[in-house]
Design a protein around this motif. Structure first.
Motif, PDB file in Angstrom:
ATOM      1  N   GLU A 199       0.830  -1.190   0.000  1.00  0.00           N
ATOM      2  CA  GLU A 199       0.000   0.000   0.000  1.00  0.00           C
ATOM      3  C   GLU A 199       0.882   1.264   0.000  1.00  0.00           C
ATOM      4  OE1 GLU A 199      -2.579   2.828  -0.033  1.00  0.00           O
ATOM      5  OE2 GLU A 199      -3.248   0.737  -0.197  1.00  0.00           O
ATOM      6  N   PRO A 200       0.699   2.170  -0.983  1.00  0.00           N
ATOM      7  CA  PRO A 200       1.533   3.377  -1.049  1.00  0.00           C
ATOM      8  C   PRO A 200       1.471   4.238   0.208  1.00  0.00           C
ATOM      9  CG  PRO A 200       0.390   3.050  -3.135  1.00  0.00           C
ATOM     10  CD  PRO A 200      -0.162   2.034  -2.189  1.00  0.00           C
ATOM     11  N   LEU A 201       0.327   4.274   0.859  1.00  0.00           N
ATOM     12  CA  LEU A 201       0.240   5.056   2.092  1.00  0.00           C
ATOM     13  C   LEU A 201       1.171   4.515   3.176  1.00  0.00           C
ATOM     14  CD1 LEU A 201      -3.586   5.792   2.436  1.00  0.00           C
ATOM     15  CD2 LEU A 201      -1.761   7.459   2.052  1.00  0.00           C
ATOM     16  N   SER A 202       1.357   3.196   3.194  1.00  0.00           N
ATOM     17  CA  SER A 202       2.266   2.598   4.175  1.00  0.00           C
ATOM     18  C   SER A 202       3.704   3.018   3.910  1.00  0.00           C
ATOM     19  CB  SER A 202       2.155   1.068   4.129  1.00  0.00           C
ATOM     20  OG  SER A 202       0.880   0.628   4.539  1.00  0.00           O
ATOM     21  N   ARG A 263       1.913  19.340   8.540  1.00  0.00           N
ATOM     22  CA  ARG A 263       2.571  20.182   9.543  1.00  0.00           C
ATOM     23  C   ARG A 263       4.068  19.953   9.572  1.00  0.00           C
ATOM     24  NH1 ARG A 263      -1.183  21.789  13.411  1.00  0.00           N
ATOM     25  NH2 ARG A 263       0.415  23.274  14.065  1.00  0.00           N
ATOM     26  N   PHE A 264       4.524  18.914   8.886  1.00  0.00           N
ATOM     27  CA  PHE A 264       5.941  18.543   8.905  1.00  0.00           C
ATOM     28  C   PHE A 264       6.571  18.521   7.509  1.00  0.00           C
ATOM     29  CE2 PHE A 264       3.705  16.477  12.367  1.00  0.00           C
ATOM     30  CZ  PHE A 264       4.485  16.758  13.465  1.00  0.00           C
ATOM     31  N   VAL A 265       5.808  18.065   6.522  1.00  0.00           N
ATOM     32  CA  VAL A 265       6.345  17.896   5.171  1.00  0.00           C
ATOM     33  C   VAL A 265       5.406  18.576   4.179  1.00  0.00           C
ATOM     34  CG1 VAL A 265       7.449  15.708   5.787  1.00  0.00           C
ATOM     35  CG2 VAL A 265       5.160  15.691   4.781  1.00  0.00           C
ATOM     36  N   SER A 266       5.941  18.870   2.991  1.00  0.00           N
ATOM     37  CA  SER A 266       5.129  19.504   1.957  1.00  0.00           C
ATOM     38  C   SER A 266       4.296  18.465   1.213  1.00  0.00           C
ATOM     39  CB  SER A 266       6.036  20.232   0.965  1.00  0.00           C
ATOM     40  OG  SER A 266       6.848  19.294   0.259  1.00  0.00           O
ATOM     41  N   ASP A 271       3.586  13.447  -2.071  1.00  0.00           N
ATOM     42  CA  ASP A 271       3.187  12.915  -3.382  1.00  0.00           C
ATOM     43  C   ASP A 271       4.298  12.101  -4.021  1.00  0.00           C
ATOM     44  OD1 ASP A 271       0.730  14.076  -3.144  1.00  0.00           O
ATOM     45  OD2 ASP A 271       1.213  15.848  -4.346  1.00  0.00           O
ATOM     46  N   ARG A 272       5.542  12.554  -3.871  1.00  0.00           N
ATOM     47  CA  ARG A 272       6.661  11.817  -4.463  1.00  0.00           C
ATOM     48  C   ARG A 272       6.783  10.432  -3.845  1.00  0.00           C
ATOM     49  NH1 ARG A 272       9.362  16.819  -3.949  1.00  0.00           N
ATOM     50  NH2 ARG A 272      10.487  16.058  -2.122  1.00  0.00           N
ATOM     51  N   GLY A 282       0.947   7.462 -10.326  1.00  0.00           N
ATOM     52  CA  GLY A 282      -0.271   8.234 -10.513  1.00  0.00           C
ATOM     53  C   GLY A 282      -1.173   8.238  -9.302  1.00  0.00           C
ATOM     54  N   PHE A 283      -0.788   7.549  -8.247  1.00  0.00           N
ATOM     55  CA  PHE A 283      -1.646   7.467  -7.062  1.00  0.00           C
ATOM     56  C   PHE A 283      -1.896   8.830  -6.445  1.00  0.00           C
ATOM     57  CE2 PHE A 283      -2.084   7.264  -2.470  1.00  0.00           C
ATOM     58  CZ  PHE A 283      -3.124   6.351  -2.313  1.00  0.00           C
ATOM     59  N   ALA A 284      -0.798   9.577  -6.236  1.00  0.00           N
ATOM     60  CA  ALA A 284      -0.946  10.870  -5.578  1.00  0.00           C
ATOM     61  C   ALA A 284      -1.789  11.808  -6.408  1.00  0.00           C
ATOM     62  CB  ALA A 284       0.436  11.479  -5.319  1.00  0.00           C
ATOM     63  N   ARG A 285      -1.580  11.777  -7.731  1.00  0.00           N
ATOM     64  CA  ARG A 285      -2.331  12.695  -8.587  1.00  0.00           C
ATOM     65  C   ARG A 285      -3.816  12.373  -8.529  1.00  0.00           C
ATOM     66  NH1 ARG A 285      -4.288  11.963 -13.358  1.00  0.00           N
ATOM     67  NH2 ARG A 285      -3.086  10.038 -13.685  1.00  0.00           N
TER      68      ARG A 285
END
Length: 289
Positions: A199-202, A263-266, A271-272, A282-285
């Motif tokens: 999972e990309p979120l992980s 609050r910590f990262v952009s 997204d990267r 393409g997940f973040a987009r």
């Protein structure tokens, strides 16, 4: 010889830190990075000058202590690495360093010819600061570097800790600089393990967790889980559980995680890392559209 070794170690440490500068873009970790650079420069200068006997032994011991105390500042800076107070927090870090070195400064002004001796409360305060910094990254993939940093600080400050005999070794300060340099090299070589189809979120979560450590990682994890308690998925220290989640669960988790990490990262940083994960192209987009 000792001066050359100290300069070489400092140069290696600074080269590794320079390599880490750009990957920290978009995060609040650049302030701890700056403190790390200042600490390495100060310790290197002291260890390079000490063998030359350019100043008296008592004065050099106090300069050494002031430089060694700077190695505590990156961990202190990390404790306040949340926007918008992260910049103002650096004044608190500077104030903390002044408090740590104040007894040495007083001894220098009032008793310049007497060996600096640490008060027991002062000694334990130094040890607590070291343990907090080490413990923050022990649950992350940077735990070897965390232990090496702690070892370096023990060697550099050993004379002023509750077990003062540590600091009486002839080359303990040079060994401390060696440990710090090794810590940066090991951290640079440490890579995160990513499973196929994970999972990309992980993946993005672990990148944040490893950088900011347990203090902020546990706090963010608790906030996310409190927000998505009814979603049927949760954020753990290792990542998202269960391993396979539905698009609606993913959307709820990301909507809870993104503002907290903001609050910590952009957003670009996040997204990267989402896009770089297996199956994350393409997940973040898509998730932001």
């Amino acid at each position: 010889m000792e001066s050359a070794i100290a300069i070489g170690l400092g140069a290696v440490a600074l080269a590794v830190l320079a390599k880490a500068y750009w990957p920290l873009g978009g995060t609040t970790l650049r302030a701890p990075w700056c403190w790390a650079v200042v600490a390495i420069v100060a310790v290197t200068i002291c260890e390079a000058v000490m063998p030359l006997n350019a100043v008296g032994l008592m004065a050099m011991a106090r300069w050494r202590f002031a430089a060694a105390a700077l190695t505590l500042c990156p961990a202190m800076a990390l404790l306040g690495a949340k926007r918008p107070q992260d910049r103002a927090w650096q004044l608190i870090v500077l104030s903390g360093w002044v408090i740590v070195v104040l007894p040495a400064a007083q001894a220098w002004l009032l008793w310049p010819d007497i060996q600096l001796v640490a008060h027991p409360i002062w000694s334990w305060f130094l040890l607590v600061l070291i343990l907090v910094g080490v413990g923050n990254h022990l649950p992350t993939r940077f735990w070897p570097s965390s232990l090496l940093v702690g070892a370096g600080q023990l060697l550099l400050l050993g004379q002023f800790l509750p077990a003062p005999e540590i600091g009486f070794a002839k080359h303990s300060s040079l060994a401390g600089l060696s440990c710090l340099t090794m810590a940066f090299v090991v951290a640079c070589l440490t890579r995160s393990t990513i499973r196929d189809g994970e999972e990309p979120l992980s993946v993005a979560w672990r990148a944040f967790r490893d950088g900011y450590g347990a203090v902020w990682g546990l706090r963010v994890m608790d906030r996310v889980n409190a927000t998505v308690a009814a979603a049927g998925a949760r954020l753990t220290w290792r990542g998202i559980e269960p391993d396979t989640i539905s698009p609606s669960q993913r959307a709820k988790l990301e909507s809870a995680l993104r503002p907290l990490l903001g609050r910590f990262v952009s957003s670009d940083w996040l997204d990267r890392r989402l896009a770089a994960a297996p199956g994350g192209a393409g997940f973040a987009r898509k998730s932001r559209s």
